[in-house]
Design an enzyme around this catalytic site. Structure first.
Site, PDB file in Angstrom:
ATOM      1  N   ALA A  65     -17.802  -3.041  15.488  1.00 29.30           N
ATOM      2  CA  ALA A  65     -17.108  -3.219  14.005  1.00 29.30           C
ATOM      3  C   ALA A  65     -16.624  -1.668  13.864  1.00 29.30           C
ATOM      4  O   ALA A  65     -17.108  -0.621  14.487  1.00 29.30           O
ATOM      5  CB  ALA A  65     -17.810  -3.469  13.098  1.00 29.30           C
ATOM      6  N   GLY A 108     -20.788  -5.454  16.997  1.00 31.04           N
ATOM      7  CA  GLY A 108     -19.714  -6.433  16.811  1.00 31.04           C
ATOM      8  C   GLY A 108     -19.071  -6.864  18.167  1.00 31.04           C
ATOM      9  O   GLY A 108     -18.726  -8.284  18.219  1.00 31.04           O
ATOM     10  N   GLU A 111     -21.478  -9.276  19.737  1.00 30.01           N
ATOM     11  CA  GLU A 111     -21.471 -10.495  18.995  1.00 30.01           C
ATOM     12  C   GLU A 111     -20.247 -11.350  18.981  1.00 30.01           C
ATOM     13  O   GLU A 111     -20.315 -12.501  18.978  1.00 30.01           O
ATOM     14  CB  GLU A 111     -21.639 -10.110  17.302  1.00 30.01           C
ATOM     15  CG  GLU A 111     -23.008  -9.406  17.066  1.00 30.01           C
ATOM     16  CD  GLU A 111     -23.100  -9.062  15.545  1.00 30.01           C
ATOM     17  OE1 GLU A 111     -22.290  -8.103  15.183  1.00 30.01           O
ATOM     18  OE2 GLU A 111     -24.059  -9.343  14.946  1.00 30.01           O
ATOM     19  N   GLU A 131     -26.484  -1.148  16.247  1.00 27.39           N
ATOM     20  CA  GLU A 131     -26.566  -0.829  14.661  1.00 27.39           C
ATOM     21  C   GLU A 131     -27.585   0.074  14.036  1.00 27.39           C
ATOM     22  O   GLU A 131     -27.155   0.916  12.896  1.00 27.39           O
ATOM     23  CB  GLU A 131     -26.282  -2.383  14.032  1.00 27.39           C
ATOM     24  CG  GLU A 131     -25.086  -2.860  14.495  1.00 27.39           C
ATOM     25  CD  GLU A 131     -25.021  -4.079  15.227  1.00 27.39           C
ATOM     26  OE1 GLU A 131     -25.940  -3.868  16.385  1.00 27.39           O
ATOM     27  OE2 GLU A 131     -24.106  -4.872  15.431  1.00 27.39           O
TER      28      GLU A 131
HETATM   29  C1  HXC Z   1     -14.673   3.274  15.296  1.00 26.31           C
HETATM   30  C2  HXC Z   1     -15.003   3.983  17.340  1.00 26.31           C
HETATM   31  C3  HXC Z   1     -16.154   3.240  17.339  1.00 26.31           C
HETATM   32  C4  HXC Z   1     -16.611   2.048  16.455  1.00 26.31           C
HETATM   33  C5  HXC Z   1     -15.951   4.602  19.347  1.00 26.31           C
HETATM   34  N1  HXC Z   1     -14.966   4.920  18.422  1.00 26.31           N
HETATM   35  N2  HXC Z   1     -16.652   3.500  18.734  1.00 26.31           N
HETATM   36  N3  HXC Z   1     -14.564   4.101  16.021  1.00 26.31           N
HETATM   37  N4  HXC Z   1     -15.865   2.427  15.351  1.00 26.31           N
HETATM   38  N5  HXC Z   1     -17.294   1.437  16.327  1.00 26.31           N
HETATM   39  C6  HXC Z   1     -13.915   6.072  18.521  1.00 26.31           C
HETATM   40  C7  HXC Z   1     -14.573   7.277  18.364  1.00 26.31           C
HETATM   41  O1  HXC Z   1     -14.782   7.734  16.974  1.00 26.31           O
HETATM   42  C8  HXC Z   1     -13.717   8.268  19.242  1.00 26.31           C
HETATM   43  O2  HXC Z   1     -12.693   8.403  18.272  1.00 26.31           O
HETATM   44  C9  HXC Z   1     -12.964   7.308  20.114  1.00 26.31           C
HETATM   45  O3  HXC Z   1     -13.485   5.721  19.802  1.00 26.31           O
HETATM   46  C10 HXC Z   1     -13.900   7.373  21.522  1.00 26.31           C
HETATM   47  O4  HXC Z   1     -15.244   7.234  21.356  1.00 26.31           O
HETATM   48  P1  HXC Z   1     -16.176   8.472  22.038  1.00 26.31           P
HETATM   49  O5  HXC Z   1     -17.467   8.164  21.227  1.00 26.31           O
HETATM   50  O6  HXC Z   1     -15.764   9.792  21.851  1.00 26.31           O
HETATM   51  O7  HXC Z   1     -16.478   8.031  23.548  1.00 26.31           O
HETATM   52  P2  HXC Z   1     -17.776   8.091  24.277  1.00 26.31           P
HETATM   53  O8  HXC Z   1     -18.258   9.540  24.318  1.00 26.31           O
HETATM   54  O9  HXC Z   1     -17.291   7.575  25.589  1.00 26.31           O
HETATM   55  O10 HXC Z   1     -18.898   7.141  23.736  1.00 26.31           O
HETATM   56  C11 HXC Z   1     -18.631   5.853  23.498  1.00 26.31           C
HETATM   57  C12 HXC Z   1     -19.632   4.787  22.841  1.00 26.31           C
HETATM   58  C13 HXC Z   1     -19.750   5.542  21.453  1.00 26.31           C
HETATM   59  C14 HXC Z   1     -21.185   5.148  23.183  1.00 26.31           C
HETATM   60  C15 HXC Z   1     -19.266   3.553  22.928  1.00 26.31           C
HETATM   61  O11 HXC Z   1     -18.336   5.457  20.929  1.00 26.31           O
HETATM   62  C16 HXC Z   1     -20.483   4.860  20.341  1.00 26.31           C
HETATM   63  O12 HXC Z   1     -21.630   4.889  20.195  1.00 26.31           O
HETATM   64  N6  HXC Z   1     -19.661   4.142  19.253  1.00 26.31           N
HETATM   65  C17 HXC Z   1     -20.060   3.464  18.385  1.00 26.31           C
HETATM   66  C18 HXC Z   1     -20.598   1.969  19.087  1.00 26.31           C
HETATM   67  C19 HXC Z   1     -21.541   1.363  17.637  1.00 26.31           C
HETATM   68  O13 HXC Z   1     -22.657   2.060  16.992  1.00 26.31           O
HETATM   69  N7  HXC Z   1     -21.250   0.190  17.528  1.00 26.31           N
HETATM   70  C20 HXC Z   1     -21.763  -0.827  16.483  1.00 26.31           C
HETATM   71  C21 HXC Z   1     -20.932  -0.464  15.197  1.00 26.31           C
HETATM   72  S1  HXC Z   1     -21.529  -1.455  13.833  1.00 26.31           S
HETATM   73  P3  HXC Z   1     -11.909   9.933  18.303  1.00 26.31           P
HETATM   74  O14 HXC Z   1     -10.899   9.872  17.226  1.00 26.31           O
HETATM   75  O15 HXC Z   1     -13.110  10.828  17.979  1.00 26.31           O
HETATM   76  O16 HXC Z   1     -11.292  10.197  19.496  1.00 26.31           O
HETATM   77  C22 HXC Z   1     -21.187  -3.088  14.215  1.00 26.31           C
HETATM   78  C23 HXC Z   1     -21.735  -4.042  13.314  1.00 26.31           C
HETATM   79  C24 HXC Z   1     -20.977  -5.184  13.499  1.00 26.31           C
HETATM   80  O17 HXC Z   1     -20.613  -3.247  15.338  1.00 26.31           O
HETATM   81  C25 HXC Z   1     -21.363  -6.084  12.176  1.00 26.31           C
HETATM   82  C26 HXC Z   1     -20.567  -7.341  12.163  1.00 26.31           C
HETATM   83  C27 HXC Z   1     -19.055  -7.149  12.030  1.00 26.31           C
END
Ligand code: HXC
Length: 257
Positions: A65, A108, A111, A131
């Protein structure tokens, strides 16, 4: 319909939706989810489409998400935003959806892949529910679908540690159907899609419905559901044609009726 966050193409009987927000690793904001669900529903209505493929990019399927959007949300926003109704609409798509996953498939994103019916992974795919790392938990079916797919213990480990697993591990525990090299991912997904698309669509639809039902009902109710769907297929021209063609030792000609 025109879309900003996804790309839509059609190849014969296959409808393809590609998540297209590479700068944010295909983070699933509300707009993207609305577009995706609308595209799926369009494909579902389109009689020339039999199977849907959902994919992302080579490096990322979806990183979850959109945390930028979620970080601001209050519980009331989440309730009033009706975000999860979109996910329920995906569950109601009657045509098979194949997820072709490469790179990150997280939160997400995972999911969403699990909302599909078949998951093909590239060798570089990684799957996780991270998450807990950001103080929340799966909310679009992760605790339920992952547990049904891989069992309580592996699901607990993935969700409670937030650690990702490799494509190989995902295959081993039954989260994905198959692993292929990155460059053949779409070809493989299309190959399976074409095979399914060549079958009588009403059989495919009824069988998908019954399998989805198996996920959330008792054996007794599920068997009754299956039986009724089975009876219905005897009212289809394709059912008659398929069995007749077998007995006449010829190839069936299906009409989708
Ligand atoms: C918004 C995101 C994002 C996310 C990455 N980005 N994941 N933006 N939401 N989920 C953005 C970063 O902010 C960054 O933007 C760009 O994408 C590149 O990401 P980096 O982190 O710089 O890349 P990298 O170092 O290669 O790391 C990749 C990664 C990391 C390991 C996937 O991005 C990460 O951990 N992302 C979050 C994963 C996460 O926690 N997902 C669960 C979300 S909660 P900028 O502007 O800085 O370049 C969820 C709940 C679902 O999904 C509920 C139901 C809907």
């Amino acid at each position: 319909m025109s879309y900003q966050n996804i790309l839509i193409t059609k190849e014969g009987p296959i409808g393809i939706a590609q998540l297209n927000r590479p700068k944010v690793l295909n983070a699933l904001n509300s707009e993207t989810m609305i577009e995706l669900v609308n595209a799926f529903e369009e494909f579902d209505k389109d009689q020339s489409v039999n199977v849907i493929i959902l994919t992302g990019g080579q490096n990322v399927f979806a990183a979850g998400a959109d945390l930028k959007e979620m970080a601001q949300a209050t519980p009331v926003d989440l309730v009033l935003g009706r975000r999860f109704e979109l996910w329920d609409r995906i569950r109601k798509i009657s045509k098979p959806i194949i997820a072709a996953v490469s790179g990150y498939c997280l939160g997400g994103g995972n999911e969403l892949a699990m909302n599909c019916d078949i998951i093909i992974a590239s060798e570089t795919a990684t799957f996780g529910q991270p998450e807990v790392n950001v103080g929340i938990m799966p909310g679009a079916g992760g605790t339920q679908r992952l547990t049904r797919a891989v069992g309580k213990y592996r699901s607990m480990e993935m969700i409670l540690t937030g650690k990702s697993i490799s494509a190989e591990e995902a295959l081993r525990i039954g989260l994905v159907n198959k692993i292929v090299p990155v460059e053949s991912l779409m070809d493989e997904a299309k190959k399976i899609a074409s095979e399914i698309a060549s079958k009588p669509p009403i059989s495919v639809r009824a069988a998908k419905e019954a399998i989805v039902r198996a996920q959330d009902t008792t054996l007794e109710v599920g068997l009754e559901f299956e039986r009724r769907a089975f009876y219905l297929l005897f009212a289809t021209e394709d059912g008659k044609e398929g069995m007749k063609a077998f007995l006449e030792k010829r190839k069936p000609v299906f009409k989708g009726k």
